[in-house]
Design a protein around this motif. Sequence first.
Motif, PDB file in Angstrom:
ATOM      1  N   ASN A  59       0.864  -1.193   0.000  1.00  0.00           N
ATOM      2  CA  ASN A  59       0.000   0.000   0.000  1.00  0.00           C
ATOM      3  C   ASN A  59       0.893   1.234   0.000  1.00  0.00           C
ATOM      4  N   PRO A  60       1.383   1.674  -1.163  1.00  0.00           N
ATOM      5  CA  PRO A  60       2.302   2.813  -1.198  1.00  0.00           C
ATOM      6  C   PRO A  60       1.757   4.090  -0.561  1.00  0.00           C
ATOM      7  N   VAL A  61       0.447   4.185  -0.395  1.00  0.00           N
ATOM      8  CA  VAL A  61      -0.125   5.353   0.268  1.00  0.00           C
ATOM      9  C   VAL A  61       0.392   5.452   1.709  1.00  0.00           C
ATOM     10  N   LEU A  62       0.929   4.365   2.243  1.00  0.00           N
ATOM     11  CA  LEU A  62       1.481   4.368   3.597  1.00  0.00           C
ATOM     12  C   LEU A  62       2.866   4.994   3.670  1.00  0.00           C
ATOM     13  N   ILE A  63       3.470   5.294   2.516  1.00  0.00           N
ATOM     14  CA  ILE A  63       4.777   5.936   2.508  1.00  0.00           C
ATOM     15  C   ILE A  63       4.568   7.424   2.749  1.00  0.00           C
ATOM     16  N   ASN A  64       5.194   7.930   3.783  1.00  0.00           N
ATOM     17  CA  ASN A  64       5.062   9.351   4.083  1.00  0.00           C
ATOM     18  C   ASN A  64       5.771  10.163   3.009  1.00  0.00           C
ATOM     19  N   ARG A  65       5.343  11.369   2.812  1.00  0.00           N
ATOM     20  CA  ARG A  65       5.902  12.203   1.757  1.00  0.00           C
ATOM     21  C   ARG A  65       5.921  13.650   2.172  1.00  0.00           C
ATOM     22  N   PRO A  66       6.714  14.398   1.457  1.00  0.00           N
ATOM     23  CA  PRO A  66       7.684  14.043   0.428  1.00  0.00           C
ATOM     24  C   PRO A  66       9.001  13.619   1.070  1.00  0.00           C
ATOM     25  N   ILE A  67       9.709  12.760   0.380  1.00  0.00           N
ATOM     26  CA  ILE A  67      11.048  12.360   0.805  1.00  0.00           C
ATOM     27  C   ILE A  67      12.014  12.890  -0.240  1.00  0.00           C
ATOM     28  N   VAL A  68      13.040  13.570   0.210  1.00  0.00           N
ATOM     29  CA  VAL A  68      14.052  14.138  -0.679  1.00  0.00           C
ATOM     30  C   VAL A  68      15.376  13.450  -0.400  1.00  0.00           C
TER      31      VAL A  68
END
Length: 119
Positions: free
Chosen positions: A88-97
């Motif tokens: 569930n990629p929606v669980l990846i917090n964002r944005p990541i730089v």
Amino acid sequence: MSNITIYHNPQCSTSRNALALIRERGEEPRIVEYLKTPPSREELKAIAKATGEPLRELVRTRQPEYLAQGLDKPELTDDQLIDAMLANPVLINRPIVVTPMGARLARPIEKVLEVLPSA
């Protein structure tokens, strides 16, 4: 091509603002729309390591899936969290730089400045 990557969600105002901040600094990052093209298991591990924070910091806790899948349990391993993030990629917090200077979850967006080259 810049050596800066942003894991980006164009629907997220924080993500859009972080991208704008990078561009204001004269950089054009590689943009990865992580909902369409999620990072691999190895990439997620490398990103977490580059942030210097526990992998759990990259999990988006405000998603209904977070509690529904019991991801708030402290005993879960990084591999279990990554499994959930990949499913569930929606669980990846964002944005990541990610830059050669490290990686940051850009919350607040000013954290991006910690890994951007000086102007």
